[in-house]
Design an enzyme around this catalytic site. Structure first.
Site, mmCIF file in Angstrom:
data_model
loop_
_atom_site.group_PDB
_atom_site.id
_atom_site.type_symbol
_atom_site.label_atom_id
_atom_site.label_comp_id
_atom_site.label_asym_id
_atom_site.label_seq_id
_atom_site.Cartn_x
_atom_site.Cartn_y
_atom_site.Cartn_z
ATOM 1 N N GLY A 13 10.130 1.711 -0.648
ATOM 2 C CA GLY A 13 10.883 0.542 -1.111
ATOM 3 C C GLY A 13 11.453 0.753 -2.499
ATOM 4 N N ASP A 35 7.355 5.740 5.093
ATOM 5 C CA ASP A 35 7.304 4.287 5.313
ATOM 6 C C ASP A 35 6.931 4.041 6.772
ATOM 7 O OD1 ASP A 35 7.871 1.357 5.098
ATOM 8 O OD2 ASP A 35 8.834 1.934 3.220
ATOM 9 N N ARG A 86 5.579 -9.478 -5.231
ATOM 10 C CA ARG A 86 5.549 -10.927 -5.477
ATOM 11 C C ARG A 86 6.928 -11.547 -5.338
ATOM 12 N NH1 ARG A 86 2.923 -12.519 -11.049
ATOM 13 N NH2 ARG A 86 3.493 -10.457 -11.848
ATOM 14 N N ASN A 99 -1.527 -7.557 1.842
ATOM 15 C CA ASN A 99 -1.620 -6.152 1.437
ATOM 16 C C ASN A 99 -2.957 -5.485 1.763
ATOM 17 O OD1 ASN A 99 0.977 -6.348 0.624
ATOM 18 N ND2 ASN A 99 0.593 -6.269 -1.575
ATOM 19 N N ARG A 155 5.262 -2.677 -21.907
ATOM 20 C CA ARG A 155 5.842 -4.007 -22.177
ATOM 21 C C ARG A 155 5.415 -4.490 -23.576
ATOM 22 N NH1 ARG A 155 4.628 -5.938 -15.949
ATOM 23 N NH2 ARG A 155 6.642 -5.243 -15.165
ATOM 24 N N HIS A 179 -5.132 -6.095 -13.996
ATOM 25 C CA HIS A 179 -3.678 -6.235 -14.031
ATOM 26 C C HIS A 179 -3.316 -7.661 -13.604
ATOM 27 C CE1 HIS A 179 0.436 -5.052 -13.986
ATOM 28 N NE2 HIS A 179 0.582 -5.136 -12.680
HETATM 29 N N1 LIG Z 1 0.650 -1.960 -10.420
HETATM 30 C C1 LIG Z 1 1.759 -2.425 -10.990
HETATM 31 O O1 LIG Z 1 1.869 -2.424 -12.213
HETATM 32 C C2 LIG Z 1 2.889 -2.936 -10.126
HETATM 33 C C3 LIG Z 1 4.152 -3.188 -10.689
HETATM 34 C C4 LIG Z 1 5.186 -3.632 -9.851
HETATM 35 C C5 LIG Z 1 4.940 -3.811 -8.480
HETATM 36 N N2 LIG Z 1 3.695 -3.566 -7.972
HETATM 37 C C6 LIG Z 1 3.390 -3.707 -6.549
HETATM 38 O O2 LIG Z 1 3.842 -2.528 -5.865
HETATM 39 C C7 LIG Z 1 4.051 -2.856 -4.476
HETATM 40 C C8 LIG Z 1 5.398 -2.289 -4.011
HETATM 41 O O3 LIG Z 1 6.473 -2.914 -4.706
HETATM 42 P P1 LIG Z 1 8.000 -2.611 -4.301
HETATM 43 O O4 LIG Z 1 8.837 -3.402 -5.221
HETATM 44 O O5 LIG Z 1 8.222 -1.147 -4.146
HETATM 45 O O6 LIG Z 1 8.025 -3.290 -2.837
HETATM 46 P P2 LIG Z 1 9.046 -2.998 -1.635
HETATM 47 O O7 LIG Z 1 8.916 -4.147 -0.683
HETATM 48 O O8 LIG Z 1 10.387 -2.659 -2.159
HETATM 49 O O9 LIG Z 1 8.422 -1.672 -0.959
HETATM 50 C C9 LIG Z 1 7.194 -1.656 -0.324
HETATM 51 C C10 LIG Z 1 7.318 -0.766 0.906
HETATM 52 O O10 LIG Z 1 6.018 -0.617 1.507
HETATM 53 C C11 LIG Z 1 6.261 -0.431 2.884
HETATM 54 N N3 LIG Z 1 5.055 -0.571 3.697
HETATM 55 C C12 LIG Z 1 4.524 -1.689 4.249
HETATM 56 N N4 LIG Z 1 3.433 -1.355 4.972
HETATM 57 C C13 LIG Z 1 3.266 -0.039 4.870
HETATM 58 C C14 LIG Z 1 2.318 0.891 5.395
HETATM 59 N N5 LIG Z 1 1.300 0.492 6.157
HETATM 60 N N6 LIG Z 1 2.471 2.199 5.092
HETATM 61 C C15 LIG Z 1 3.479 2.603 4.309
HETATM 62 N N7 LIG Z 1 4.406 1.782 3.788
HETATM 63 C C16 LIG Z 1 4.300 0.476 4.061
HETATM 64 C C17 LIG Z 1 7.334 -1.462 3.196
HETATM 65 O O11 LIG Z 1 7.983 -1.213 4.443
HETATM 66 C C18 LIG Z 1 8.253 -1.323 1.986
HETATM 67 O O12 LIG Z 1 9.316 -0.411 2.230
HETATM 68 C C19 LIG Z 1 3.914 -4.379 -4.389
HETATM 69 O O13 LIG Z 1 2.635 -4.716 -3.901
HETATM 70 C C20 LIG Z 1 4.065 -4.842 -5.839
HETATM 71 O O14 LIG Z 1 3.427 -6.063 -6.082
HETATM 72 C C21 LIG Z 1 2.678 -3.127 -8.788
#
Ligand SMILES: NC(=O)c1ccc[n+]([C@@H]2O[C@H](COP(=O)([O-])OP(=O)(O)OC[C@H]3O[C@@H](n4cnc5c(N)ncnc54)[C@H](O)[C@@H]3O)[C@@H](O)[C@H]2O)c1
Length: 312
Positions: A13, A35, A86, A99, A155, A179
């Site tokens: 993603g 994916d 989110r 998740n 940040r 976090h």
């Molecule tokens: N830790 C941090 O600091 C931080 C910061 C930003 C976002 N995040 C988190 O990171 C995650 C991803 O964010 P994003 O913006 O890339 O989301 P996104 O929706 O753009 O991408 C997530 C991808 O995961 C895929 N997916 C779903 N189930 C799956 C599986 N079983 N196996 C493999 N892939 C699978 C989806 O199809 C999607 O393409 C979210 O949970 C978000 O909250 C964490």
């Protein structure tokens, strides 16, 4: 003959795509973007776009897209972003129901196909998801880490630099704890190239910066309707690079605690040294009584989500 390192990205993603781009541009190795089957062509399309980008930017990296875990076998590093991000008004903890099964699926496949990888988890709620991945895979704590602290500190660093009127390069900070909105930006160890930040910025301004840092993720979700992805990807690549190049960088990251800071059987943000053996060391720093209290509050919030995960 030496071969290139292999970087497996679980989730193609927003963050996954950015991770692939930076890893390729830094020539950290070949990249496999994974994916789920309905998104296989999307992953393949992103991979092809990024390979073509290499012809312009000039990097040597093979980038492939897949929905088959067999193609992830032999990965040196795995970065996990699988799951949903989110939406405005949601907390990270609201994502647990969606998740958790995703992380369990990923963890079972990591165990089967990539048991030797260094695994960096990004999916939210971060501290609980990385806990679950370690529990299911049974990997040692050196090889499972959560990315949050590097981003939260970035940040904090930006807001401090803007307020002090200095370069972001000159701010040294760390952010500990979970976090979530009660993370602990550590003012007692924050300097502008060695000068305590409290000598340069007034208390009321610092308090506002700490508050903005804690809510930094939500601020972006409110603006964009989804999570940040540029800075999160750069943060995780810095951690992957520290491992691949044995840099021994001291970075804040969610590590599995076995008594450090007074906590056990919990992942939480602490300063760690990342090198060729993975999380080589957890560094215990002195905190003020106020910071210890904030860390305890943050740990309680993390534990509450982990308890949900343990029951689920
Ligand atoms: N830790 C941090 O600091 C931080 C910061 C930003 C976002 N995040 C988190 O990171 C995650 C991803 O964010 P994003 O913006 O890339 O989301 P996104 O929706 O753009 O991408 C997530 C991808 O995961 C895929 N997916 C779903 N189930 C799956 C599986 N079983 N196996 C493999 N892939 C699978 C989806 O199809 C999607 O393409 C979210 O949970 C978000 O909250 C964490």
């Amino acid at each position: 003959m030496p071969t290139r390192k292999k970087i497996g990205l679980v989730g193609a993603g927003n963050i996954g795509g950015e991770l692939a781009r930076i890893a390729a541009e830094r020539e950290l190795g070949d990249v496999v973007l994974f994916d789920i089957p309905p998104k296989e062509n999307f992953a393949k399309g992103k991979a092809l776009d990024l390979e073509q980008n290499g012809s312009i930017v000039g990097y040597d990296a093979r980038i492939t897209g897949t929905s088959s875990w067999e193609h992830m076998a032999g990965a040196d590093v795995l970065i996990v972003t699988a799951g949903i991000p989110r939406k405005p008004g949601q907390s990270r903890d609201d994502l647990v129901a969606t998740n958790l099964p995703i992380i369990r699926d990923v963890a079972n496949n990591v165990k089967k196909h990539c048991p030797d990888a260094f695994v960096i988890v990004i999916s939210n709620p971060l501290d609980a998801m990385v806990y679950e991945l370690k529990r299911v895979t049974g990997l040692p704590r050196e090889r499972v880490v959560g990315m949050a602290g590097v981003l939260d500190a970035a940040r904090f660093q930006l807001f401090l630099a803007r307020e002090a009127g200095v370069s972001v390069k000159d701010i040294r900070t760390t952010v500990l704890g979970g976090h979530g909105d009660d993370m602990v930006p550590v003012l007692s160890h924050c300097t502008v190239n060695g000068i305590p930040v409290r000598q340069l910025i007034a208390k009321d301004k610092l308090d506002a910066i700490v508050d903005r840092t804690r809510k930094g993720g939500g601020e972006i979700v409110g603006l964009m309707g989804t999570s940040a992805f540029y800075a999160p990807a750069s943060s995780a690549v810095a951690m992957a690079e520290a491992y691949l190049k044995d840099q021994k960088r001291l970075l804040p990251a969610a590590a599995y605690l076995e008594g450090e800071y007074g906590y056990k059987d919990l992942f939480m943000g602490v300063p760690v040294v990342i090198g060729g053996k993975g999380v080589e060391r957890i560094v215990v720093i002195e905190l003020t009584e106020e910071e210890k209290g904030m860390l305890a509050k943050s740990a309680k919030s993390v534990q509450a989500v982990v308890d949900v995960v343990k029951k689920g």
